[in-house]
Write a protein that holds these residues in place. Structure first.
Motif, PDB file in Angstrom:
ATOM      1  N   ARG A   5     -76.807 -68.443  35.344  1.00 32.28           N
ATOM      2  CA  ARG A   5     -75.565 -67.674  35.345  1.00 32.28           C
ATOM      3  C   ARG A   5     -75.181 -67.240  33.940  1.00 32.28           C
ATOM      4  O   ARG A   5     -75.803 -67.615  32.972  1.00 32.28           O
ATOM      5  CB  ARG A   5     -74.431 -68.523  35.957  1.00 32.28           C
ATOM      6  CG  ARG A   5     -74.647 -68.884  37.416  1.00 32.28           C
ATOM      7  CD  ARG A   5     -73.493 -69.730  37.943  1.00 32.28           C
ATOM      8  NE  ARG A   5     -73.683 -70.028  39.348  1.00 32.28           N
ATOM      9  CZ  ARG A   5     -73.282 -69.253  40.344  1.00 32.28           C
ATOM     10  NH1 ARG A   5     -72.673 -68.113  40.079  1.00 32.28           N
ATOM     11  NH2 ARG A   5     -73.482 -69.588  41.604  1.00 32.28           N
ATOM     12  N   GLY A   6     -74.136 -66.439  33.885  1.00 34.98           N
ATOM     13  CA  GLY A   6     -73.541 -66.085  32.613  1.00 34.98           C
ATOM     14  C   GLY A   6     -74.465 -65.336  31.686  1.00 34.98           C
ATOM     15  O   GLY A   6     -75.045 -64.309  32.038  1.00 34.98           O
ATOM     16  N   ALA A   7     -74.619 -65.886  30.462  1.00 35.95           N
ATOM     17  CA  ALA A   7     -75.388 -65.213  29.425  1.00 35.95           C
ATOM     18  C   ALA A   7     -76.844 -65.006  29.832  1.00 35.95           C
ATOM     19  O   ALA A   7     -77.456 -63.993  29.488  1.00 35.95           O
ATOM     20  CB  ALA A   7     -75.321 -66.015  28.129  1.00 35.95           C
ATOM     21  N   LYS A   8     -77.414 -65.966  30.571  1.00 38.57           N
ATOM     22  CA  LYS A   8     -78.806 -65.824  31.003  1.00 38.57           C
ATOM     23  C   LYS A   8     -78.969 -64.638  31.948  1.00 38.57           C
ATOM     24  O   LYS A   8     -79.957 -63.897  31.875  1.00 38.57           O
ATOM     25  CB  LYS A   8     -79.295 -67.109  31.672  1.00 38.57           C
ATOM     26  CG  LYS A   8     -79.502 -68.270  30.713  1.00 38.57           C
ATOM     27  CD  LYS A   8     -80.098 -69.465  31.425  1.00 38.57           C
ATOM     28  CE  LYS A   8     -80.343 -70.621  30.456  1.00 38.57           C
ATOM     29  NZ  LYS A   8     -80.925 -71.803  31.141  1.00 38.57           N
ATOM     30  N   VAL A   9     -78.009 -64.457  32.837  1.00 37.12           N
ATOM     31  CA  VAL A   9     -78.055 -63.321  33.751  1.00 37.12           C
ATOM     32  C   VAL A   9     -77.967 -62.023  32.971  1.00 37.12           C
ATOM     33  O   VAL A   9     -78.730 -61.070  33.206  1.00 37.12           O
ATOM     34  CB  VAL A   9     -76.916 -63.406  34.789  1.00 37.12           C
ATOM     35  CG1 VAL A   9     -76.793 -62.092  35.565  1.00 37.12           C
ATOM     36  CG2 VAL A   9     -77.155 -64.563  35.758  1.00 37.12           C
ATOM     37  N   ARG A  10     -77.031 -61.960  32.042  1.00 35.77           N
ATOM     38  CA  ARG A  10     -76.848 -60.742  31.238  1.00 35.77           C
ATOM     39  C   ARG A  10     -78.124 -60.404  30.467  1.00 35.77           C
ATOM     40  O   ARG A  10     -78.555 -59.249  30.442  1.00 35.77           O
ATOM     41  CB  ARG A  10     -75.682 -60.936  30.277  1.00 35.77           C
ATOM     42  CG  ARG A  10     -75.249 -59.685  29.533  1.00 35.77           C
ATOM     43  CD  ARG A  10     -73.903 -59.927  28.871  1.00 35.77           C
ATOM     44  NE  ARG A  10     -73.425 -58.711  28.206  1.00 35.77           N
ATOM     45  CZ  ARG A  10     -73.630 -58.436  26.923  1.00 35.77           C
ATOM     46  NH1 ARG A  10     -74.294 -59.299  26.173  1.00 35.77           N
ATOM     47  NH2 ARG A  10     -73.167 -57.318  26.387  1.00 35.77           N
ATOM     48  N   THR A  11     -78.733 -61.414  29.856  1.00 42.20           N
ATOM     49  CA  THR A  11     -79.963 -61.193  29.099  1.00 42.20           C
ATOM     50  C   THR A  11     -81.085 -60.707  30.013  1.00 42.20           C
ATOM     51  O   THR A  11     -81.819 -59.767  29.678  1.00 42.20           O
ATOM     52  CB  THR A  11     -80.388 -62.486  28.390  1.00 42.20           C
ATOM     53  OG1 THR A  11     -79.367 -62.867  27.462  1.00 42.20           O
ATOM     54  CG2 THR A  11     -81.697 -62.301  27.649  1.00 42.20           C
TER      55      THR A  11
ATOM     56  N   ALA B  70     -82.224 -55.292  39.532  1.00 44.29           N
ATOM     57  CA  ALA B  70     -81.886 -56.614  40.071  1.00 44.29           C
ATOM     58  C   ALA B  70     -83.138 -57.371  40.506  1.00 44.29           C
ATOM     59  O   ALA B  70     -83.294 -58.568  40.227  1.00 44.29           O
ATOM     60  CB  ALA B  70     -80.918 -56.463  41.239  1.00 44.29           C
ATOM     61  N   GLN B  71     -84.042 -56.662  41.193  1.00 44.89           N
ATOM     62  CA  GLN B  71     -85.274 -57.318  41.643  1.00 44.89           C
ATOM     63  C   GLN B  71     -86.089 -57.805  40.456  1.00 44.89           C
ATOM     64  O   GLN B  71     -86.593 -58.931  40.449  1.00 44.89           O
ATOM     65  CB  GLN B  71     -86.107 -56.366  42.486  1.00 44.89           C
ATOM     66  CG  GLN B  71     -87.399 -56.989  43.003  1.00 44.89           C
ATOM     67  CD  GLN B  71     -88.240 -56.011  43.795  1.00 44.89           C
ATOM     68  OE1 GLN B  71     -87.880 -54.846  43.942  1.00 44.89           O
ATOM     69  NE2 GLN B  71     -89.367 -56.471  44.297  1.00 44.89           N
ATOM     70  N   ARG B  72     -86.217 -56.961  39.454  1.00 41.42           N
ATOM     71  CA  ARG B  72     -86.995 -57.352  38.284  1.00 41.42           C
ATOM     72  C   ARG B  72     -86.350 -58.523  37.547  1.00 41.42           C
ATOM     73  O   ARG B  72     -87.047 -59.393  37.020  1.00 41.42           O
ATOM     74  CB  ARG B  72     -87.156 -56.159  37.336  1.00 41.42           C
ATOM     75  CG  ARG B  72     -88.028 -56.450  36.128  1.00 41.42           C
ATOM     76  CD  ARG B  72     -88.044 -55.261  35.175  1.00 41.42           C
ATOM     77  NE  ARG B  72     -88.852 -54.166  35.642  1.00 41.42           N
ATOM     78  CZ  ARG B  72     -90.146 -53.990  35.359  1.00 41.42           C
ATOM     79  NH1 ARG B  72     -90.766 -54.870  34.601  1.00 41.42           N
ATOM     80  NH2 ARG B  72     -90.804 -52.949  35.810  1.00 41.42           N
ATOM     81  N   ALA B  73     -85.022 -58.540  37.500  1.00 45.02           N
ATOM     82  CA  ALA B  73     -84.309 -59.601  36.781  1.00 45.02           C
ATOM     83  C   ALA B  73     -84.233 -60.903  37.564  1.00 45.02           C
ATOM     84  O   ALA B  73     -83.868 -61.940  37.007  1.00 45.02           O
ATOM     85  CB  ALA B  73     -82.899 -59.131  36.437  1.00 45.02           C
ATOM     86  N   GLY B  74     -84.537 -60.846  38.856  1.00 43.14           N
ATOM     87  CA  GLY B  74     -84.473 -62.054  39.672  1.00 43.14           C
ATOM     88  C   GLY B  74     -83.075 -62.415  40.121  1.00 43.14           C
ATOM     89  O   GLY B  74     -82.753 -63.587  40.309  1.00 43.14           O
ATOM     90  N   VAL B  75     -82.210 -61.388  40.302  1.00 43.32           N
ATOM     91  CA  VAL B  75     -80.850 -61.608  40.775  1.00 43.32           C
ATOM     92  C   VAL B  75     -80.581 -60.665  41.950  1.00 43.32           C
ATOM     93  O   VAL B  75     -81.296 -59.687  42.153  1.00 43.32           O
ATOM     94  CB  VAL B  75     -79.803 -61.368  39.660  1.00 43.32           C
ATOM     95  CG1 VAL B  75     -80.047 -62.302  38.486  1.00 43.32           C
ATOM     96  CG2 VAL B  75     -79.812 -59.911  39.193  1.00 43.32           C
TER      97      VAL B  75
END
Length: 210
Positions: A13-19, A43-48
């Protein structure tokens, strides 16, 4: 149709998601260009999940704006070498190296061609340049304190003078941009600053005393 891209591992979550989302946005931009950039693919590429992205960014334009500003701020750090000559060379080389990379080329294309008409991208360009001015101000302040530059040297004018020849080659003339160009740009900027040409103009049109 199901994508053949391997599923990304979930991120925190948080900073890790943003990065992760910023990195995914730039990767999609490099691979597919601005026209094919979608929140779903990011989103798919980022894993979210895409709703996670939409909770933080209203649309792809705001996502791209944030990713571009963050990337350029991190990719071209403000130096503190102890001398204005080497600081300017480091700044110029950082700019050249950043935009010579595939990511840099994609960023340029998005900011000045594919998405250039969008108000959000114009805002991103202003935001990025303002960030450079704010962060470069200590470079000028330290140089003045060391006696390397005249008092009153304008950090904004110094940065404009440094980056303008590089952007001219990148965006207008398509001339090669390399280390030699970076060195020449730094030399010209230093000479102009030391001559007092980069101080704010007075109301009469003459440079202020310093």
């Amino acid at each position: 149709m199901q994508s053949d891209r391997p599923a990304a591992r979930p991120v925190g979550r948080g900073a890790k998601v943003r990065t992760a989302v910023h990195a995914a946005t730039l990767a999609e931009l490099v691979e597919k260009g601005y026209a094919a950039l979608t929140v779903e693919n990011v989103a798919q590429r980022a894993g979210v999940h895409k709703t996670t992205v939409y909770r933080r960014w209203n649309d792809r334009e705001s996502l791209l704006t944030d990713a571009l500003a963050e990337h350029l701020a991190a990719d071209i750090p403000i130096p503190d070498t102890g001398a204005i000559e080497t600081d300017l060379r480091a700044l110029a080389h950082g700019l050249v190296q950043s935009f010579a990379s595939p990511t840099g080329q994609a960023v340029l294309a998005a900011m000045f061609t594919g998405a250039a008409h969008l108000p959000e991208i114009a805002t991103a360009r202003r935001r990025v340049f303002h960030d450079r001015l704010v962060r470069a101000e200590p470079v000028v302040t330290r140089a003045v304190e060391r006696g390397e530059l005249p008092a009153g040297t304008d950090p904004a004018e110094l940065v404009r003078t440094l980056v303008a020849p590089i952007y001219l080659r990148l965006l207008m003339t398509a001339e090669p941009v390399d280390a030699a160009v970076a060195d020449q740009t730094a030399r010209v900027t230093l000479a102009a600053a030391q001559a007092g040409a980069l101080r704010p103009a007075s109301p009469s049109g003459r440079h202020g005393r310093g």
